[in-house]
Motif scaffolding. Structure first.
Motif, short mmCIF file in Angstrom:
data_model
loop_
_atom_site.label_atom_id
_atom_site.label_comp_id
_atom_site.label_asym_id
_atom_site.label_seq_id
_atom_site.Cartn_x
_atom_site.Cartn_y
_atom_site.Cartn_z
N TYR A 50 -2.41 -16.52 -1.79
CA TYR A 50 -3.45 -16.49 -2.81
C TYR A 50 -4.71 -15.85 -2.23
CZ TYR A 50 -6.53 -17.89 -6.59
OH TYR A 50 -7.41 -17.86 -7.64
N GLY A 51 -5.07 -16.27 -1.02
CA GLY A 51 -6.25 -15.71 -0.37
C GLY A 51 -6.07 -14.24 0.00
N ALA A 54 -6.55 -12.46 -3.07
CA ALA A 54 -7.90 -12.69 -3.58
C ALA A 54 -8.89 -11.72 -2.95
CB ALA A 54 -8.33 -14.13 -3.33
N SER A 57 -9.10 -8.67 -4.69
CA SER A 57 -9.61 -8.81 -6.06
C SER A 57 -11.09 -9.13 -6.10
CB SER A 57 -8.84 -9.91 -6.80
OG SER A 57 -7.46 -9.63 -6.85
N LEU A 58 -11.54 -10.00 -5.20
CA LEU A 58 -12.94 -10.43 -5.18
C LEU A 58 -13.79 -9.41 -4.42
CD1 LEU A 58 -12.20 -14.16 -4.27
CD2 LEU A 58 -12.99 -13.33 -6.49
N PHE A 201 -9.46 -17.18 4.54
CA PHE A 201 -9.05 -16.93 3.16
C PHE A 201 -9.67 -17.96 2.21
CE2 PHE A 201 -4.85 -14.64 4.37
CZ PHE A 201 -5.52 -13.44 4.44
N CYS A 205 -12.37 -17.22 -0.86
CA CYS A 205 -12.08 -17.56 -2.26
C CYS A 205 -13.14 -18.48 -2.84
CB CYS A 205 -10.71 -18.23 -2.36
SG CYS A 205 -9.32 -17.12 -1.99
N CYS A 208 -17.00 -16.52 -2.60
CA CYS A 208 -17.19 -15.38 -3.48
C CYS A 208 -16.81 -15.71 -4.92
CB CYS A 208 -16.38 -14.19 -2.97
SG CYS A 208 -16.90 -12.60 -3.64
N GLY A 209 -15.73 -16.47 -5.10
CA GLY A 209 -15.32 -16.84 -6.45
C GLY A 209 -16.37 -17.67 -7.16
N SER A 286 -2.63 -14.89 -7.82
CA SER A 286 -3.85 -14.24 -7.34
C SER A 286 -3.92 -12.78 -7.74
CB SER A 286 -3.95 -14.36 -5.82
OG SER A 286 -5.20 -13.89 -5.37
N THR A 290 -6.21 -13.64 -10.83
CA THR A 290 -7.54 -13.46 -10.23
C THR A 290 -8.01 -12.02 -10.38
OG1 THR A 290 -7.01 -15.17 -8.60
CG2 THR A 290 -8.90 -13.74 -8.13
N THR A 347 -16.37 -11.20 1.88
CA THR A 347 -15.10 -10.76 1.28
C THR A 347 -14.75 -9.36 1.73
OG1 THR A 347 -15.52 -12.13 -0.66
CG2 THR A 347 -13.86 -10.41 -0.88
#
Length: 564
Positions: A50-51, A54, A57-58, A201, A205, A208-209, A286, A290, A347
């Motif tokens: 996921y990280g 992410a 994406s982030l 990670f 997440c 930044c998320g 993710s 995400t 990130t």
């Protein structure tokens, strides 16, 4: 004579050392970071994946993605449709490539040896190394811009720093200082091995998320809603050469192509998985969910910013600087901007380390296994940023960056060859011991090169290279057919190369493509995994009198279909 002894001693000192009892032999084709990973080193669960996705994406690029499609004249719903479809396809192609890492626990560097040949594998390897060098430098420069925002938030006078560079330098002093700070802050993380990425990670997440969500909520609260950007309809110019459908196709191609390099190195990281379900759950949740949400949040925030400031700021550093009035804002504004910019910067830092530096380290290890492991290769990739000089690329060579972004034209055929060979021709069977030697290897082909892969790769990008050239060159009236082919470059390259490679193997077949080692000579698999792939566990090989050393056992193989 004394000089020769000194050179020999130096060579011995800088050569990598491995634990032979753990099958970590260091030679011309193997070292600790290239061998199939044993269960003890497979530490990634779904949180890691996921990280991993992410950080792809982030980031600034994904935040600004809707602007690309709106600029083409498409509507907001059409832009979001492109993003959703692109993300689903990225997850699909990534899983196709990554599955060999989940099954055989080898990475992209070694994976290409059975398709291209032991020495032919340098062709896709060198392409990735070049991309890693350049993108690492570019990401360091972009991260430096975020660091400059952080420094402005702490020291308001930083934004008014005198430019001490002359007109020949395509950058200002404050930009260059930000780059230097970002580069030095990133360097310590190069000593982290991929097995230990979980905590960074999680930090990325959460930080930044949370920052993105707070930013969007703040924008909507201050603006009292979204601006006209949110309700933008289709505005494709009447003079456009292409219909809406073709523009959507171009957007999907661009969306996939932007992460093509990340797709190719999927097995580099999937080999660290504790189990297949961890990769699948982390990737889908993710990469797809995400990835789409970040683009949506970026769109909403830009629309709210339009209502607040009267213009659209797609680039987060620009909007952050406006929020604190280039350093002259209140302490509260500067504190909020610092939190946001630092989250984006961290990130960008770990995205660069994981996606470019570590990936570059793995690829360089494939070229020089005796001397380079992941850590040394990552350091070399990072140092190369000073040679690449990203300030020249970002501020001057816009055409070069456009070409770099379109490099999926060459990567998609590689993915097509990898997929066809593994799933169709080899029936998901690999003879691991033959991937680490040239003498009597099934993957040596003709002098170490599989000509079928070379021909298939050339056929994959030949139809689309013309469209790439006229698009990057900015021709006013390019041949429509060339551009249309380029708008489908990823899919065309993938399927043509896969098809040609399959046909060439029918015309000139390679024998025994679906065979595996008799015994798990590297201690790669658990007992259940060994039976799943059709090899005897290492202990069973000893019981039945089969040699478990790499050199001798690599000659022992049987048809997987005949083995229990």
């Amino acid at each position: 004579m004394a000089l020769r002894h000194r050179l020999a001693a130096l060579d011995h000192r800088i050569q990598l050392k491995g634990d032979d009892t753990k099958h970590e032999q260091t030679d011309a084709w193997s070292n600790r970071d290239l061998i199939p990973l044993p269960p003890s080193r497979r530490t990634w669960d779904w949180v890691n994946y996921y990280g991993f996705w992410a950080i792809a994406s982030l980031n600034l690029a994904n935040w600004q993605t809707p602007s690309t499609y709106l600029t083409m004249g498409l509507s907001v719903p059409q832009a979001m449709l492109i993003i959703v479809i692109s993300r689903i396809l990225i997850a699909l192609f990534s899983t196709l490539v990554a599955w060999i890492g989940l099954t055989w626990h080898i990475g992209y560097t070694v994976q290409n040896r059975y398709s291209w040949g032991m020495r032919g594998s340098y062709i896709p390897l060198l392409q990735r190394i070049l991309l890693n060098f350049i993108w690492n430098a570019v990401q360091c420069w972009n991260g430096g811009r975020l660091v400059a925002v952080c420094l402005t938030a702490i020291f308001p006078s930083y934004a008014r720093m005198k430019n001490t560079f002359g007109p020949s330098m395509p950058a200002t002093t404050d930009q260059f200082v930000g780059f230097v700070v970002f580069w030095f802050l990133s360097t310590p993380f190069l000593w982290l091995r991929p097995e230990n990425f979980k905590i960074p990670f999680i930090v990325v997440c959460v930080w930044c998320g949370t920052g993105m969500m707070c930013w969007m909520i703040w924008g909507l609260s201050v603006a009292g809603g979204v601006g006209p950007l949110w309700s933008s309809g289709q505005q494709v110019p009447a003079t456009s050469l292409f219909s809406t459908s073709w523009l959507i196709m171009a957007g999907i191609n661009q969306g996939i192509g932007g992460l093509a390099a990340g797709i190719t190195n999927g097995s580099d990281f999937s080999r660290y998985a504790k189990g297949r379900r961890h990769y699948v759950i982390g990737t889908i949740s993710s990469c797809v969910v995400t990835g789409v949400l970040v683009s949506l949040i970026g769109l909403v925030t830009a629309a709210a910013g339009q209502k607040i400031y009267g213009e659209v700021y797609w680039n987060p550093p620009d909007l952050l600087m406006r929020m604190m009035e280039n350093g002259n804002g209140s302490s509260k504004a500067r504190a909020g901007v610092f939190f946001l910019a630092a989250g984006f910067a961290f990130t960008a830092m770990f995205e660069n380390i994981c996606g470019n530096a570590i990936a570059g380290g793995i690829d360089l290890a494939g070229l020089f296994p005796r001397y380079i492991n992941i850590r040394r290769g990552a350091i070399i990739t990072f140092i190369a940023a000073w040679i690449v000089q990203p300030w020249q690329l970002i501020n001057r060579a816009t055409t070069f960056i456009a070409v770099l972004s379109s490099f999926s034209v060459f990567l998609a055929p590689i993915i097509g060859i990898m997929t066809c060979d593994y799933y169709i021709l080899r029936k998901r069977k690999v003879r691991l011991s033959h991937l680490y030697r040239t003498q009597d290897s099934s993957y040596n082909f003709w002098k170490g090169v599989n000509w079928r892969a070379v021909v298939a790769w050339l056929c994959g990008w030949a139809p689309t290279i013309g469209g790439l050239i006229v698009t990057v060159r900015g021709d006013l009236n390019p041949p429509k057919a060339l551009v249309q082919l380029y708008y489908m470059a990823f899919l065309i390259g993938f399927f043509i190369s896969a098809g040609v490679f399959y046909l060439l193997n029918l015309i000139s077949p390679v024998g025994d493509m679906d065979q595996v080692d008799a015994v798990d000579v590297y201690g790669t698999f658990t007992e259940a995994e060994a039976r799943r792939v059709g090899v005897a566990p290492l202990e069973e090989g000893s019981i039945y009198g089969l040699s478990t050393t790499r050199q001798s056992d690599s000659d022992v193989f049987v048809d997987a279909e005949k083995r229990v």
